[in-house]
Enzyme design. Structure first.
Site, short mmCIF file in Angstrom:
data_model
loop_
_atom_site.label_atom_id
_atom_site.label_comp_id
_atom_site.label_asym_id
_atom_site.label_seq_id
_atom_site.Cartn_x
_atom_site.Cartn_y
_atom_site.Cartn_z
N HIS A 298 0.83 -1.09 0.16
CA HIS A 298 -0.04 -0.15 0.25
C HIS A 298 0.96 1.18 0.06
CE1 HIS A 298 0.60 -0.31 4.44
NE2 HIS A 298 0.60 0.94 4.52
N ASP A 328 -0.03 -7.59 1.59
CA ASP A 328 0.38 -6.36 1.75
C ASP A 328 2.13 -6.07 1.60
OD1 ASP A 328 0.36 -3.46 1.93
OD2 ASP A 328 -0.02 -3.33 3.91
N GLY A 402 3.53 6.16 8.33
CA GLY A 402 4.97 6.37 7.66
C GLY A 402 5.75 5.23 8.25
N ASN A 403 5.28 4.68 9.20
CA ASN A 403 6.19 3.17 9.69
C ASN A 403 5.75 1.97 8.75
OD1 ASN A 403 5.78 4.31 12.79
ND2 ASN A 403 7.68 3.45 12.03
N SER A 404 5.12 2.10 7.77
CA SER A 404 4.51 1.04 6.93
C SER A 404 5.85 0.61 6.04
CB SER A 404 3.43 1.36 5.87
OG SER A 404 2.29 1.23 6.68
N LEU A 465 -11.52 -19.40 -5.07
CA LEU A 465 -12.86 -20.04 -5.57
C LEU A 465 -13.15 -19.03 -6.90
CD1 LEU A 465 -14.94 -22.00 -4.75
CD2 LEU A 465 -16.06 -20.44 -3.33
N GLY A 466 -12.74 -17.81 -6.74
CA GLY A 466 -13.11 -17.08 -7.75
C GLY A 466 -14.42 -16.14 -7.74
N ILE A 467 -14.81 -15.88 -6.66
CA ILE A 467 -16.00 -15.19 -6.24
C ILE A 467 -15.59 -14.10 -5.03
CG2 ILE A 467 -17.60 -16.94 -6.82
CD1 ILE A 467 -17.81 -17.36 -3.91
#
Length: 596
Positions: A298, A328, A402-404, A465-467
């Site tokens: 992100h 992430d 900012g720590n991400s 599963l594709g949903i």
């Protein structure tokens, strides 16, 4: 004195002389007072016991046979009663369906009559070349022009008899679920904030169980600049040799905070991204001497440029090797040499209470290289972020925007996690009040697996599963009457679900026989399955919705029109959901990359 024998062979003495006995009595006394062989007696006793045991077994088998017969008879009676009940319920359902069809036909007739009247009134209006009549003082004042209403707006229809189309009924369900969550929730709601510092606005997200709040960098809400998507330049070199090795902390010496900071600061980098007129900052970790950098997805998502600043103030332009939204994580590449790579420890060795430290850039580059300390306050925490269920490490070390992408260290100076989010809370007195000491980090064990896949393919392959689903929790089920489970909201084209008969708004209550009511529970069921494996889903279907769709299709065929277009403006004050067991459907899992 004489002796006689009775019929049973017993002697009888017909004299009163007590000292005289018969020969038979003498023989009997001799027989019963003889010495007995112990072994022979033991064998006789054993034979008697075996005979008694055999008799008991025979009696037990007879009792068991009687019980089985009674149970079979009881089962047959229950099945007969259940069949009668099912027949009665089907008959009642058919009667209700007939009643709904009749009401629908009446509503259609009323709509057609109203349309005909409106058409007739329209034909009576003067044309452009006609002189309009003079003002009529008794006439109603002109009405203001109609204000367009968004398609997803929820409103009340003045005519209570008119029904809302099937496609709009689940818009009502969305609001019912949302209101139910608000009603049953507490006044203070725990939320998640991605720790990315930038020009931030906010958006609420509902995963069916909790409300979360995310920051994203999209500039000023009042800006008239058109919304545009960005992505970083892709790295075109060969990164297949990139990997991470986890090193055990066994036998290592604990460092002081000063020693740890001096050793680990060179591992860290500051990250600045731009996207049009907006931008933001985050943190990163050096993976290799030749410039591979680890950070959070992100931090760099939807960015046009990315600049990496090392601890010695040298700036490099970065390209994207690969990213994974679900965990992430993202890997960058800068053209540099002689960097100091971090050592990664094994997060599986962590225990609650272990010391933990974080190095990163809270609130941006003004505070770059900040060190905070705490403990490991939780492992294997299940957190849903941006619709993705994640298993994270919880720490009391201070974490802020900012720590991400920064590092979570153990006391030995090893990276055991990548900081990616923190908890905040929202209450009536504060729109975004901070929750102290609840930072989260991606475990190094997860990082090891994901980095290897990103280096090889630039993406991560998972069985899916594709949903897309929304969760119907126990609280929502109690309010709406809908069973607990996962409601299908979208079916991807590559999914096998549509081919196997699954429809929108179907309810999945179990996978491979295991009850599921959240996406995380479903992912745990298929965690060990591979792409191409199958999973059996227990499906419930709204019979009212299916019946209404069939009726609309029949009407479209009769009058040659599309009733869904005219019905878009109709609303329904009340709708009764009738979710009934539909069946077990086996679906093949697909590659999650096909859903992107």
């Amino acid at each position: 004195m004489r002796y006689t024998d009775d019929f049973e062979g017993r002697s009888r003495q017909e004299t009163n002389a007590p000292w005289e006995i018969s020969p038979r009595q003498a023989w009997r006394e001799q027989f019963f007072h003889r010495e007995v062989d112990p072994l022979a007696q033991e064998e006789r006793d054993s034979a008697a016991r075996r005979k008694a045991a055999a008799k008991r077994r025979a009696e037990d088998e007879a009792d068991r046979a009687r019980r089985d017969e009674d149970h079979a008879e009881e089962q047959a009676q229950r099945k007969e009663a259940h069949a009668a009940f099912q027949a009665q319920r089907e008959e009642a359902h058919k009667a209700a369906q007939a009643k709904r069809r009749e009401a629908h036909a009446e509503a259609q007739a009323r709509r057609k009559e109203s349309h005909a009247e409106a058409q007739a009134q329209h034909e009576e209006l003067p044309t452009a070349d006609q002189t309009p009549p003079g003002p009529n003082p008794e006439a109603e004042p002109p009405r203001p022009p109609a204000v367009p209403i968004p398609e997803d707006a929820l409103f009340d229809e003045e005519d209570d008899d008119e029904e809302k189309p099937a496609k709009k009924k689940h818009h009502v369900l969305f609001w019912v679920l949302l209101v139910a969550l608000i009603v049953v929730g507490t006044e203070t709601v725990v939320k998640v904030v991605q720790t990315f510092s930038g020009i931030s606005t906010g958006v609420y997200y509902d995963d069916g169980d909790n409300d979360f709040f995310y920051y994203y960098s999209e500039g000023d809400e009042d800006s008239e600049e058109e919304e545009q998507s960005y992505e970083l330049p892709a790295y075109t070199g060969d990164s297949s040799d990139l990997s991470i090795t986890l090193v055990s902390s066994e036998g290592k010496t604990a460092l002081t905070y000063q020693e740890l900071y001096a050793q680990c600061l060179p591992y860290m980098v500051s990250i600045t991204v731009t996207a049009g007129s907006t931008g933001g900052t985050g943190s990163g970790i050096i993976l290799t001497e030749d410039g591979y950098i680890l950070t959070c997805n992100h931090v760099v998502a939807d960015s046009a440029t990315c600049t990496v600043l090392t601890y010695d103030d040298v700036a490099y332009a970065a390209t994207l090797v690969g990213s994974d939204e679900q965990t992430d994580l993202a890997v960058l590449k800068i053209e540099a040499t002689g960097l100091t790579p971090a050592e990664f420890g094994d997060s599986d060795e962590l225990q609650v209470g272990d010391e933990a430290l974080v190095i990163g850039d809270p609130l941006g580059s003004n505070f770059r290289g900040s060190l905070t300390n705490g403990i490991i306050s939780g492992v294997n925490r299940s957190v849903t972020s941006n619709g993705h269920a994640m298993t994270l490490i919880q720490t009391t070390a201070a974490v802020n925007s900012g720590n991400s992408g920064g590092a979570l260290f153990n006391i030995y100076g090893q990276v055991v996690g990548v900081v990616n989010l923190k908890m905040v809370t929202s209450s009536s007195s504060s729109s975004s009040a901070t929750v102290e000491g609840m930072g989260m980090a991606v475990p190094s064990a997860t990082v090891e697996n994901i980095v290897s896949q990103l280096a090889n393919d630039g993406t991560v392959h998972r069985a899916a599963l594709g949903i897309s689903c929304s969760s119907v929790s126990e609280a929502v089920s109690a309010i709406t009457g809908i069973p607990e489970g996962l409601m299908v909201q979208y079916i991807y084209d590559a999914s096998d679900c549509a081919a196997q008969g699954i429809q929108l708004y179907d309810l999945i209550t179990a996978a491979n026989g295991t009850p599921v009511s959240t996406v995380q529970e479903f992912k745990e069921v298929i965690a060990d399955l591979e792409i191409g494996d199958t999973v059996t889903l227990t499906v419930y279907r709204d019979l009212n919705l299916s019946a209404d769709e069939d009726e609309e299709d029949e009407e479209d065929e009769e009058d040659g029109t599309d009733s869904s277009v005219a019905a878009e403006s109709e609303a329904e004050d009340e709708y009764e959901y009738d979710y009934q067991y539909y069946g077990e459907i086996t679906v093949t899992l697909i590659d999650s990359v096909l859903m992107e």
